[in-house]
Scaffold this motif. Structure first.
Motif, PDB file in Angstrom:
ATOM      1  N   GLY A 176       0.820  -1.200   0.000  1.00 36.43           N
ATOM      2  CA  GLY A 176       0.000   0.000   0.000  1.00 36.43           C
ATOM      3  C   GLY A 176       0.857   1.254   0.000  1.00 36.43           C
ATOM      4  N   ILE A 177       0.240   2.360  -0.391  1.00 32.18           N
ATOM      5  CA  ILE A 177       0.885   3.673  -0.319  1.00 32.18           C
ATOM      6  C   ILE A 177      -0.023   4.590   0.486  1.00 32.18           C
ATOM      7  CG2 ILE A 177       1.574   5.712  -1.640  1.00 32.18           C
ATOM      8  CD1 ILE A 177       2.396   3.847  -3.906  1.00 32.18           C
ATOM      9  N   LEU A 178       0.535   5.225   1.485  1.00 30.26           N
ATOM     10  CA  LEU A 178      -0.213   6.136   2.345  1.00 30.26           C
ATOM     11  C   LEU A 178       0.074   7.575   1.941  1.00 30.26           C
ATOM     12  CD1 LEU A 178      -1.966   6.888   4.767  1.00 30.26           C
ATOM     13  CD2 LEU A 178       0.043   6.554   6.232  1.00 30.26           C
ATOM     14  N   VAL A 179      -0.984   8.318   1.678  1.00 29.41           N
ATOM     15  CA  VAL A 179      -0.885   9.730   1.309  1.00 29.41           C
ATOM     16  C   VAL A 179      -1.276  10.568   2.513  1.00 29.41           C
ATOM     17  CG1 VAL A 179      -1.729  11.557  -0.214  1.00 29.41           C
ATOM     18  CG2 VAL A 179      -1.430   9.218  -1.100  1.00 29.41           C
ATOM     19  N   ASP A 180      -0.340  11.367   3.010  1.00 26.29           N
ATOM     20  CA  ASP A 180      -0.582  12.310   4.106  1.00 26.29           C
ATOM     21  C   ASP A 180      -0.637  13.709   3.485  1.00 26.29           C
ATOM     22  OD1 ASP A 180      -0.242  14.171   6.231  1.00 26.29           O
ATOM     23  OD2 ASP A 180       0.972  12.770   7.391  1.00 26.29           O
ATOM     24  N   ALA A 181      -1.700  14.447   3.765  1.00 26.22           N
ATOM     25  CA  ALA A 181      -1.850  15.778   3.175  1.00 26.22           C
ATOM     26  C   ALA A 181      -0.642  16.661   3.469  1.00 26.22           C
ATOM     27  CB  ALA A 181      -3.122  16.442   3.694  1.00 26.22           C
ATOM     28  N   LEU A 182      -0.059  16.535   4.659  1.00 25.65           N
ATOM     29  CA  LEU A 182       1.098  17.351   5.009  1.00 25.65           C
ATOM     30  C   LEU A 182       2.256  17.092   4.056  1.00 25.65           C
ATOM     31  CD1 LEU A 182       2.574  19.331   6.904  1.00 25.65           C
ATOM     32  CD2 LEU A 182       3.205  17.347   8.302  1.00 25.65           C
ATOM     33  N   HIS A 183       2.547  15.829   3.808  1.00 28.19           N
ATOM     34  CA  HIS A 183       3.695  15.479   2.971  1.00 28.19           C
ATOM     35  C   HIS A 183       3.408  15.743   1.499  1.00 28.19           C
ATOM     36  CE1 HIS A 183       4.944  14.074   6.737  1.00 28.19           C
ATOM     37  NE2 HIS A 183       4.372  12.888   6.688  1.00 28.19           N
ATOM     38  N   PHE A 184       2.153  15.658   1.095  1.00 25.73           N
ATOM     39  CA  PHE A 184       1.777  16.090  -0.244  1.00 25.73           C
ATOM     40  C   PHE A 184       2.094  17.574  -0.407  1.00 25.73           C
ATOM     41  CE2 PHE A 184      -1.673  18.421  -2.437  1.00 25.73           C
ATOM     42  CZ  PHE A 184      -1.372  18.082  -3.743  1.00 25.73           C
ATOM     43  N   GLY A 185       1.751  18.372   0.584  1.00 23.21           N
ATOM     44  CA  GLY A 185       1.934  19.821   0.496  1.00 23.21           C
ATOM     45  C   GLY A 185       3.364  20.292   0.655  1.00 23.21           C
ATOM     46  N   ARG A 186       4.241  19.414   1.136  1.00 23.92           N
ATOM     47  CA  ARG A 186       5.634  19.809   1.359  1.00 23.92           C
ATOM     48  C   ARG A 186       6.625  18.947   0.576  1.00 23.92           C
ATOM     49  NH1 ARG A 186       6.343  22.123   7.543  1.00 23.92           N
ATOM     50  NH2 ARG A 186       4.881  23.867   7.275  1.00 23.92           N
ATOM     51  N   SER A 187       6.130  18.269  -0.440  1.00 22.72           N
ATOM     52  CA  SER A 187       7.015  17.495  -1.318  1.00 22.72           C
ATOM     53  C   SER A 187       6.746  17.918  -2.760  1.00 22.72           C
ATOM     54  CB  SER A 187       6.757  15.990  -1.153  1.00 22.72           C
ATOM     55  OG  SER A 187       5.526  15.617  -1.749  1.00 22.72           O
ATOM     56  N   THR A 188       7.480  17.329  -3.663  1.00 24.14           N
ATOM     57  CA  THR A 188       7.304  17.654  -5.089  1.00 24.14           C
ATOM     58  C   THR A 188       6.129  16.894  -5.704  1.00 24.14           C
ATOM     59  OG1 THR A 188       8.900  15.933  -5.665  1.00 24.14           O
ATOM     60  CG2 THR A 188       9.753  18.184  -5.385  1.00 24.14           C
ATOM     61  N   THR A 189       5.375  16.191  -4.893  1.00 25.85           N
ATOM     62  CA  THR A 189       4.242  15.406  -5.383  1.00 25.85           C
ATOM     63  C   THR A 189       3.166  16.303  -5.993  1.00 25.85           C
ATOM     64  OG1 THR A 189       4.636  13.706  -3.712  1.00 25.85           O
ATOM     65  CG2 THR A 189       2.438  13.778  -4.694  1.00 25.85           C
ATOM     66  N   SER A 190       2.717  15.940  -7.188  1.00 29.24           N
ATOM     67  CA  SER A 190       1.658  16.681  -7.872  1.00 29.24           C
ATOM     68  C   SER A 190       0.341  15.912  -7.780  1.00 29.24           C
ATOM     69  CB  SER A 190       2.024  16.877  -9.340  1.00 29.24           C
ATOM     70  OG  SER A 190       2.016  15.628 -10.014  1.00 29.24           O
ATOM     71  N   LEU A 191      -0.747  16.578  -8.143  1.00 25.10           N
ATOM     72  CA  LEU A 191      -2.038  15.890  -8.192  1.00 25.10           C
ATOM     73  C   LEU A 191      -2.009  14.782  -9.237  1.00 25.10           C
ATOM     74  CD1 LEU A 191      -4.505  18.901  -7.857  1.00 25.10           C
ATOM     75  CD2 LEU A 191      -3.935  17.191  -6.114  1.00 25.10           C
ATOM     76  N   GLU A 192      -1.254  14.968 -10.309  1.00 25.26           N
ATOM     77  CA  GLU A 192      -1.112  13.918 -11.320  1.00 25.26           C
ATOM     78  C   GLU A 192      -0.420  12.693 -10.723  1.00 25.26           C
ATOM     79  OE1 GLU A 192      -0.493  17.173 -11.844  1.00 25.26           O
ATOM     80  OE2 GLU A 192      -2.303  17.459 -13.048  1.00 25.26           O
ATOM     81  N   ASP A 193       0.571  12.922  -9.879  1.00 28.51           N
ATOM     82  CA  ASP A 193       1.246  11.806  -9.213  1.00 28.51           C
ATOM     83  C   ASP A 193       0.278  11.040  -8.314  1.00 28.51           C
ATOM     84  OD1 ASP A 193       3.627  12.653 -10.378  1.00 28.51           O
ATOM     85  OD2 ASP A 193       4.226  13.829  -8.616  1.00 28.51           O
ATOM     86  N   ILE A 194      -0.605  11.769  -7.641  1.00 33.00           N
ATOM     87  CA  ILE A 194      -1.596  11.122  -6.772  1.00 33.00           C
ATOM     88  C   ILE A 194      -2.553  10.285  -7.615  1.00 33.00           C
ATOM     89  CG2 ILE A 194      -3.519  11.527  -5.190  1.00 33.00           C
ATOM     90  CD1 ILE A 194      -0.788  12.092  -3.937  1.00 33.00           C
ATOM     91  N   ARG A 195      -3.011  10.840  -8.716  1.00 33.25           N
ATOM     92  CA  ARG A 195      -3.945  10.110  -9.584  1.00 33.25           C
ATOM     93  C   ARG A 195      -3.299   8.881 -10.208  1.00 33.25           C
ATOM     94  NH1 ARG A 195      -4.784  15.537 -11.562  1.00 33.25           N
ATOM     95  NH2 ARG A 195      -6.596  16.485 -10.535  1.00 33.25           N
TER      96      ARG A 195
ATOM     97  N   GLY B 168      -8.198  19.820  -3.467  1.00 31.21           N
ATOM     98  CA  GLY B 168      -7.703  19.209  -4.694  1.00 31.21           C
ATOM     99  C   GLY B 168      -7.156  17.817  -4.458  1.00 31.21           C
ATOM    100  N   LEU B 169      -6.446  17.638  -3.349  1.00 26.85           N
ATOM    101  CA  LEU B 169      -5.871  16.334  -3.030  1.00 26.85           C
ATOM    102  C   LEU B 169      -6.956  15.284  -2.881  1.00 26.85           C
ATOM    103  CD1 LEU B 169      -3.597  14.411  -2.168  1.00 26.85           C
ATOM    104  CD2 LEU B 169      -3.838  15.321   0.161  1.00 26.85           C
ATOM    105  N   PHE B 170      -7.960  15.576  -2.080  1.00 29.45           N
ATOM    106  CA  PHE B 170      -8.975  14.556  -1.828  1.00 29.45           C
ATOM    107  C   PHE B 170      -9.927  14.391  -3.009  1.00 29.45           C
ATOM    108  CE2 PHE B 170      -7.159  14.900   2.324  1.00 29.45           C
ATOM    109  CZ  PHE B 170      -7.219  13.589   2.777  1.00 29.45           C
ATOM    110  N   ALA B 171      -9.987  15.376  -3.897  1.00 31.67           N
ATOM    111  CA  ALA B 171     -10.713  15.199  -5.151  1.00 31.67           C
ATOM    112  C   ALA B 171      -9.957  14.252  -6.074  1.00 31.67           C
ATOM    113  CB  ALA B 171     -10.938  16.538  -5.833  1.00 31.67           C
TER     114      ALA B 171
END
Length: 267
Positions: free
Chosen positions: A161-180, A226-229
């Motif tokens: 599994g991969i766990l997405v934490d909103a904090l680390h999304f907002g402070r890393s180079t991760t994009s919404l495309e990467d999440i999708r 945007g993240l949770f969308a």
């Protein structure tokens, strides 16, 4: 079907496991997260391993309230990693019927890290829990792309599994495309909080925010909506808002309720 919410360890760090379970029941969380293994030697944790009375109390609280345990913390994969170090955690997790164990990657040798992650998944498989690798910008798994690469190169184990934490999304180079781009079968839950977004924070600042000074959703600048969308609409959400300053004058039950109320509008 509505969202499933879990009261994260960092949201109830002042509570014993049984207390956290009962607070979750009173405030509308069907699940809790527990930190039964510290994230560093001597760091704070909830004490349950090797304590039969405390385990009985937690199991009794579960039976009384119907609140389940969603995730347990924490396994860190470093260069000396041995998956059997955490055998007691797997066993207690099975007794609590936990769904996941949070995993951090601390080995800069990605090939070795990947091999050890695959070993961990294999050892955990009989216990019925997923091994959810959380990307954090100060670790060896810095963003969503790194986490996905490790899991894919590990052979996509059935309990990976991969766990997405909103904090680390907002402070890393991760994009919404990467999440999708994360396959649905790798997503078991995500963590919500807020903070000031950006890439200009030192490691010390990032760790301090993560462990001591997260913000309620809406009080920072992370693109939570945007993240949770971008994440599946039925994905369970772990509410993880630790803020020592705010908590100083707010009892654990009130804080749990306030954090859940602040999170709902973004989901």
């Amino acid at each position: 079907m509505g969202r499933i919410y879990s009261l994260a360890y960092l949201n109830s760090h002042r509570c014993t496991p049984a207390e956290a379970i009962r607070i979750a029941a009173q405030t509308g969380y069907p699940y809790v997260g527990l930190r039964l293994w510290p994230n560093a030697p001597g760091a704070p944790q909830q004490h349950l391993l090797g304590q039969p009375a405390a385990l009985r109390e937690a199991l009794a609280a579960q039976k009384d309230t119907g609140v389940g345990v969603f995730d347990l913390e924490i396994i860190r994969i470093n260069e000396q990693f041995d998956p059997h170090t955490w055998d007691a955690l797997y066993d207690v997790g099975a007794q609590l019927k936990a769904k996941a164990i949070l995993v951090a990657g601390d080995d800069d040798n990605e090939a070795r890290l990947t091999e050890n992650y695959a070993r961990l998944c294999e050892v955990m498989r009989p216990f019925g829990m997923t091994a959810d690798l959380e990307f954090m910008p100060w670790t060896a798994v810095k963003d969503a792309k790194s986490a996905l690469r490790v899991v894919q190169n590990a052979g996509m184990p059935a309990n990976a599994g991969i766990l997405v934490d909103a904090l680390h999304f907002g402070r890393s180079t991760t994009s919404l495309e990467d999440i999708r781009a994360i396959p649905r079968q790798l997503l078991h839950y995500a963590q919500i909080c807020d903070a000031q977004a950006g890439l200009n924070f030192s490691t010390e600042e990032m760790i301090h925010t993560a462990r001591c000074e997260r913000l309620l959703p809406g009080d920072g600048t992370i693109d939570i909506r945007g993240l949770f969308a971008a994440l599946p609409s039925d994905l369970p959400v772990s509410v993880e808002v630790v803020n020592f300053g705010r908590e100083e004058n707010t009892p654990p039950l009130e804080w749990a309720a306030e954090c859940l109320a602040a999170s709902r509008p973004f989901l």
